[in-house]
Motif scaffolding. Structure first.
Motif, PDB file in Angstrom:
ATOM      1  N   ARG A   1       0.789  -1.223   0.000  1.00 37.46           N
ATOM      2  CA  ARG A   1       0.000   0.000   0.000  1.00 37.46           C
ATOM      3  C   ARG A   1       0.821   1.274   0.000  1.00 37.46           C
ATOM      4  O   ARG A   1       0.311   2.351   0.213  1.00 37.46           O
ATOM      5  N   THR A   2       2.128   1.148  -0.162  1.00 36.34           N
ATOM      6  CA  THR A   2       2.936   2.358  -0.086  1.00 36.34           C
ATOM      7  C   THR A   2       3.948   2.390  -1.213  1.00 36.34           C
ATOM      8  O   THR A   2       4.234   1.372  -1.834  1.00 36.34           O
ATOM      9  N   GLN A   3       4.466   3.563  -1.462  1.00 36.37           N
ATOM     10  CA  GLN A   3       5.457   3.729  -2.520  1.00 36.37           C
ATOM     11  C   GLN A   3       6.874   3.686  -1.960  1.00 36.37           C
ATOM     12  O   GLN A   3       7.836   3.774  -2.702  1.00 36.37           O
ATOM     13  N   VAL A   4       6.984   3.588  -0.637  1.00 36.55           N
ATOM     14  CA  VAL A   4       8.304   3.566  -0.029  1.00 36.55           C
ATOM     15  C   VAL A   4       9.082   2.373  -0.593  1.00 36.55           C
ATOM     16  O   VAL A   4       8.528   1.281  -0.698  1.00 36.55           O
ATOM     17  N   PRO A   5      10.361   2.581  -0.977  1.00 35.69           N
ATOM     18  CA  PRO A   5      11.150   1.453  -1.475  1.00 35.69           C
ATOM     19  C   PRO A   5      11.188   0.313  -0.470  1.00 35.69           C
ATOM     20  O   PRO A   5      11.263   0.552   0.748  1.00 35.69           O
ATOM     21  N   TYR A   6      11.110  -0.922  -0.991  1.00 37.73           N
ATOM     22  CA  TYR A   6      10.978  -2.083  -0.117  1.00 37.73           C
ATOM     23  C   TYR A   6      12.105  -2.173   0.894  1.00 37.73           C
ATOM     24  O   TYR A   6      11.890  -2.436   2.075  1.00 37.73           O
ATOM     25  N   ASP A   7      13.336  -1.932   0.411  1.00 38.09           N
ATOM     26  CA  ASP A   7      14.501  -2.020   1.291  1.00 38.09           C
ATOM     27  C   ASP A   7      14.380  -1.079   2.482  1.00 38.09           C
ATOM     28  O   ASP A   7      14.614  -1.456   3.618  1.00 38.09           O
ATOM     29  N   ALA A   8      13.962   0.155   2.193  1.00 39.08           N
ATOM     30  CA  ALA A   8      13.828   1.141   3.271  1.00 39.08           C
ATOM     31  C   ALA A   8      12.707   0.742   4.226  1.00 39.08           C
ATOM     32  O   ALA A   8      12.838   0.872   5.447  1.00 39.08           O
ATOM     33  N   LEU A   9      11.619   0.218   3.653  1.00 36.13           N
ATOM     34  CA  LEU A   9      10.478  -0.162   4.484  1.00 36.13           C
ATOM     35  C   LEU A   9      10.865  -1.262   5.471  1.00 36.13           C
ATOM     36  O   LEU A   9      10.611  -1.163   6.674  1.00 36.13           O
ATOM     37  N   VAL A  10      11.490  -2.316   4.942  1.00 34.31           N
ATOM     38  CA  VAL A  10      11.910  -3.406   5.819  1.00 34.31           C
ATOM     39  C   VAL A  10      12.904  -2.880   6.845  1.00 34.31           C
ATOM     40  O   VAL A  10      12.845  -3.228   8.029  1.00 34.31           O
ATOM     41  N   GLY A  11      13.824  -2.008   6.393  1.00 30.68           N
ATOM     42  CA  GLY A  11      14.806  -1.429   7.309  1.00 30.68           C
ATOM     43  C   GLY A  11      14.140  -0.716   8.475  1.00 30.68           C
ATOM     44  O   GLY A  11      14.516  -0.900   9.628  1.00 30.68           O
ATOM     45  N   VAL A  12      13.129   0.069   8.160  1.00 31.45           N
ATOM     46  CA  VAL A  12      12.445   0.823   9.208  1.00 31.45           C
ATOM     47  C   VAL A  12      11.703  -0.123  10.158  1.00 31.45           C
ATOM     48  O   VAL A  12      11.777   0.015  11.379  1.00 31.45           O
ATOM     49  N   PHE A  13      11.009  -1.096   9.589  1.00 30.60           N
ATOM     50  CA  PHE A  13      10.296  -2.069  10.427  1.00 30.60           C
ATOM     51  C   PHE A  13      11.275  -2.811  11.335  1.00 30.60           C
ATOM     52  O   PHE A  13      11.041  -2.979  12.522  1.00 30.60           O
ATOM     53  N   LEU A  14      12.378  -3.245  10.727  1.00 27.88           N
ATOM     54  CA  LEU A  14      13.393  -3.965  11.482  1.00 27.88           C
ATOM     55  C   LEU A  14      13.927  -3.087  12.608  1.00 27.88           C
ATOM     56  O   LEU A  14      14.017  -3.517  13.761  1.00 27.88           O
ATOM     57  N   ALA A  15      14.237  -1.841  12.253  1.00 29.12           N
ATOM     58  CA  ALA A  15      14.780  -0.912  13.237  1.00 29.12           C
ATOM     59  C   ALA A  15      13.824  -0.756  14.408  1.00 29.12           C
ATOM     60  O   ALA A  15      14.216  -0.827  15.571  1.00 29.12           O
ATOM     61  N   PHE A  16      12.552  -0.562  14.067  1.00 27.13           N
ATOM     62  CA  PHE A  16      11.571  -0.335  15.116  1.00 27.13           C
ATOM     63  C   PHE A  16      11.433  -1.569  16.014  1.00 27.13           C
ATOM     64  O   PHE A  16      11.456  -1.462  17.242  1.00 27.13           O
ATOM     65  N   ALA A  17      11.341  -2.736  15.371  1.00 23.40           N
ATOM     66  CA  ALA A  17      11.145  -3.960  16.156  1.00 23.40           C
ATOM     67  C   ALA A  17      12.323  -4.221  17.079  1.00 23.40           C
ATOM     68  O   ALA A  17      12.144  -4.535  18.261  1.00 23.40           O
ATOM     69  N   ILE A  18      13.556  -4.063  16.557  1.00 23.14           N
ATOM     70  CA  ILE A  18      14.681  -4.381  17.427  1.00 23.14           C
ATOM     71  C   ILE A  18      14.878  -3.323  18.497  1.00 23.14           C
ATOM     72  O   ILE A  18      15.320  -3.629  19.594  1.00 23.14           O
ATOM     73  N   ALA A  19      14.522  -2.075  18.179  1.00 26.34           N
ATOM     74  CA  ALA A  19      14.634  -1.044  19.212  1.00 26.34           C
ATOM     75  C   ALA A  19      13.707  -1.382  20.371  1.00 26.34           C
ATOM     76  O   ALA A  19      14.096  -1.374  21.542  1.00 26.34           O
ATOM     77  N   LEU A  20      12.469  -1.690  20.018  1.00 25.07           N
ATOM     78  CA  LEU A  20      11.492  -2.055  21.037  1.00 25.07           C
ATOM     79  C   LEU A  20      11.970  -3.294  21.782  1.00 25.07           C
ATOM     80  O   LEU A  20      11.954  -3.355  23.014  1.00 25.07           O
ATOM     81  N   GLY A  21      12.430  -4.291  20.995  1.00 25.28           N
ATOM     82  CA  GLY A  21      12.874  -5.533  21.603  1.00 25.28           C
ATOM     83  C   GLY A  21      14.050  -5.321  22.534  1.00 25.28           C
ATOM     84  O   GLY A  21      14.080  -5.835  23.659  1.00 25.28           O
ATOM     85  N   ALA A  22      15.028  -4.532  22.081  1.00 24.99           N
ATOM     86  CA  ALA A  22      16.221  -4.307  22.893  1.00 24.99           C
ATOM     87  C   ALA A  22      15.862  -3.571  24.179  1.00 24.99           C
ATOM     88  O   ALA A  22      16.320  -3.930  25.270  1.00 24.99           O
ATOM     89  N   ALA A  23      15.031  -2.546  24.041  1.00 23.05           N
ATOM     90  CA  ALA A  23      14.657  -1.772  25.224  1.00 23.05           C
ATOM     91  C   ALA A  23      13.963  -2.673  26.244  1.00 23.05           C
ATOM     92  O   ALA A  23      14.315  -2.698  27.425  1.00 23.05           O
ATOM     93  N   LEU A  24      12.981  -3.432  25.761  1.00 22.46           N
ATOM     94  CA  LEU A  24      12.227  -4.286  26.677  1.00 22.46           C
ATOM     95  C   LEU A  24      13.104  -5.398  27.248  1.00 22.46           C
ATOM     96  O   LEU A  24      13.058  -5.687  28.441  1.00 22.46           O
ATOM     97  N   LEU A  25      13.918  -6.004  26.363  1.00 20.62           N
ATOM     98  CA  LEU A  25      14.734  -7.132  26.816  1.00 20.62           C
ATOM     99  C   LEU A  25      15.722  -6.697  27.883  1.00 20.62           C
ATOM    100  O   LEU A  25      15.890  -7.354  28.906  1.00 20.62           O
ATOM    101  N   LEU A  26      16.398  -5.565  27.637  1.00 21.80           N
ATOM    102  CA  LEU A  26      17.379  -5.117  28.621  1.00 21.80           C
ATOM    103  C   LEU A  26      16.683  -4.721  29.915  1.00 21.80           C
ATOM    104  O   LEU A  26      17.248  -4.814  30.993  1.00 21.80           O
ATOM    105  N   TYR A  27      15.409  -4.302  29.773  1.00 24.67           N
ATOM    106  CA  TYR A  27      14.657  -3.954  30.963  1.00 24.67           C
ATOM    107  C   TYR A  27      14.295  -5.211  31.752  1.00 24.67           C
ATOM    108  O   TYR A  27      14.508  -5.279  32.966  1.00 24.67           O
ATOM    109  N   VAL A  28      13.774  -6.227  31.040  1.00 22.16           N
ATOM    110  CA  VAL A  28      13.388  -7.440  31.762  1.00 22.16           C
ATOM    111  C   VAL A  28      14.607  -8.257  32.175  1.00 22.16           C
ATOM    112  O   VAL A  28      14.530  -9.071  33.087  1.00 22.16           O
TER     113      VAL A  28
END
Lengths: 299, 278
Positions: free
Chosen positions: A100-127
């Motif tokens: 549904r978007t025109q964003v280049p696939y590579d950038a899109l996956v990069g952003v999703f990946l970035a967001f997921a690991i940021a959230l994951g890292a923050a939560l994991l280091l917290y727990v």
């Protein structure tokens, strides 16, 4: 478990090395035998469809799934519900946004990946303050010690579902991967192929198997096992059938050997690292042999 | 506000802040190329394979920083070579390098005797442990990056946007491409100090992707991305200080939240246009 008894007897009779007397070794081996072929089978499609980055991203998403699970109060070694829930919704949303978007696939996956690991890292280091730090390491790089009978049941269920789907829809999926337009118009096996639905199904299947494999291969490394066996097999295969079969053989072989070898040689490394190193060595060997002109004999 | 009073007293906080500044300069400049050239997967591959070099250096008792630098440049060259001469296997080979580097790193670290808590600070970074000496190294790397871009701004731009035409005009495209990848590798190593290797790809792409929503030229995108990077690193550091959260993760979460807001705003503003090309 009768299989356990069988192995114990075999050890006692001197047929098998001593390591097999421990139940966790058996569990890990069963898990490897189930996970290996599945990763290989899906890997062929991942490679053909060029979804490498996507599968890495889903693998890293497992990190976040584990963190969310622990945070929500699931047992630290087995945050199953959150893991599946997070990874599958991650894959679905990513695929949905992609269409549904025109964003280049590579950038899109990069952003999703970035967001997921940021959230994951923050939560994991917290727990991680609450639970043992080594759980983190197990999630990242895999550990055979954590495989339980319950995991095996789950893995068995996933395997059955996946194999049924692959057997039923595999040809159509491959066709729509290689020739989307043709598949859309003509359909494989006389049926009209719903390419969109197949894509969603495939993406979900990747997420499912990634999660199933996290236990023994680890979140960071699971993506590689979707890619390396298929890439290797592609180098030495002349048709789709041998490509598929060789991928299955390589990935199963690496999984089993990656579980057994570190134990037999008493090297304390995570199973995921061993499996990936084996797979990459096989790949390098194949590339070398090909360069030396042995491909004719292998193919 | 405890963060600001602590900032005036604690040297480690000042060091961390300076490290954030140095890293955000590099991330703005190079992240822009990474986003524009759509090579975030490549950058991720370099970042993860760095683990192999760090592990080996750690095992041999050398400096992980130097090990990381060597591994980053080597993997950048391998990836660049694959991209240029073996393109049909590009994505899977990057994936292979990505995981093998990690696996080698884990292997060597597990073989090193002693307590292995360092593994986590490689993976998730520890900006609070950046020493004075590291700062000088980072500043030197920044200088190299800035000098390279200042000298080769136009050729790089040509390679990034239309490599074929650049080749036609007689530019050494392959050389420039490999050089750019080496600079990306340098940036990755620089940023590992701040956010750790798993999160590098996030800090590299998010500020530049946000900047891409609002700018029209490569230069302005770089400037805005650097400023955003600066805001994220300092902001994340400040947020993480009081509740004692991991700084690297806070930095990235701040960046990710900003990206989501920015993407929604940008999508509302021009619903039918394609994303900013720059």
């Amino acid at each position: 478990m009768s299989l356990q008894q069988l192995l114990a007897d075999a050890v006692a009779a001197g047929w098998l090395p001593e390591v097999f007397q421990y139940p966790f070794v058996t569990y890990a081996l069963i898990a490897a035998v189930m996970v290996g072929p599945l990763l290989g089978a899906l890997g062929t499609l991942v490679v053909v469809k060029r979804l490498a980055f996507f599968s890495e991203a889903v693998g890293h998403g497992a990190l976040t799934g584990v963190a969310v699970g622990i945070l929500l109060g699931e047992p630290a070694t087995q945050p199953v519900a959150a893991l599946f829930g997070f990874c599958m919704s991650f894959a679905l949303i990513l695929h949905w946004v992609k269409s549904r978007t025109q964003v280049p696939y590579d950038a899109l996956v990069g952003v999703f990946l970035a967001f997921a690991i940021a959230l994951g890292a923050a939560l994991l280091l917290y727990v991680a303050k609450k639970v043992n730090v080594h759980i983190l390491e197990n999630v990242l790089f895999g550990s055979i010690l954590t495989v339980t009978p319950a995991d095996l049941m789950l893995l068995g269920g996933i395997s059955v579902i996946s194999w049924v789907l692959i057997w039923r829809y595999g040809n159509q999926a491959l066709m729509s991967a290689l020739q989307p337009d043709l598949a859309r118009v003509q359909g494989a096996g006389g049926r009209k192929t719903n390419v969109t639905l197949l894509d969603y199904g495939f993406v979900l299947l990747i997420a499912l198997i990634t999660v199933a494999a996290v236990k023994i291969i680890g979140a960071v490394l699971v993506g590689a096992l979707l890619l390396i066996p298929a890439t290797t097999a592609r180098l030495i295969s002349s048709n789709l059938r041998s490509f598929f079969i060789r991928t299955l053989m390589i990935s199963t072989g690496c999984c089993v050997a990656g579980v057994v070898l570190p134990m037999a040689l008493e090297i304390p490394i995570p199973s995921g690292a061993a499996i990936v190193l084996l797979a990459s060595s096989v790949f390098l060997l194949v590339v070398l042999f090909r360069q030396l002109g042995w491909s004719q004999r292998l193919a | 506000m405890e963060f600001f009073s602590a900032l005036t007293e604690q040297t480690f906080l000042q060091n961390a802040l300076i490290a954030g500044v140095l890293a955000s300069i590099a991330c703005g400049l190079i992240g822009t190329y990474v986003v524009v050239m759509r090579i975030s997967y490549l950058a991720g591959g370099i970042a993860h394979s760095v683990m192999g070099g760090m592990g080996l250096a750690y095992y041999l008792g050398g400096s992980p920083f130097i090990g990381a630098l060597i591994a980053a440049v080597v993997s950048a060259l391998i990836i660049g070579w694959v991209k240029l001469y073996w393109q049909e296997r590009e994505d899977t080979l990057i994936g292979a390098l990505w995981a093998s580097g990690m696996a080698i790193g884990v292997l060597f670290i597990s073989q090193t005797p002693g307590y292995q808590v360092d593994l986590m600070s490689y993976l998730f970074g520890n900006i609070l442990l950046v020493a004075k000496g590291d700062l000088w190294l980072m500043a030197g790397m920044d200088a190299v990056i800035i000098a390279a871009i200042a000298l080769l701004y136009r050729p790089f731009q040509a390679v990034a946007f239309d490599a074929q035409f650049a080749r036609l005009r007689g530019l050494p495209v392959n050389f420039l491409y490999l050089l750019l990848l080496c600079i990306v590798a340098l940036t990755v190593v620089l940023m590992i100090q701040v956010v750790g290797l798993i999160l590098v790809i996030a800090l590299l792409t998010l500020p530049a992707a946000i900047a891409g929503h609002y700018t029209k030229t490569l230069g302005s995108m770089m400037a805005l991305a650097s400023l955003l990077g600066l805001a994220f690193t300092s902001g994340g550091l400040a947020i993480s200080y009081q509740p004692d959260l991991p700084a690297g993760a806070c930095i990235i979460l701040l960046a990710a939240a900003t990206f989501i807001i920015s993407a929604i705003v940008a999508a509302r503003k021009k619903p039918l246009e394609t994303e900013a090309e720059a």
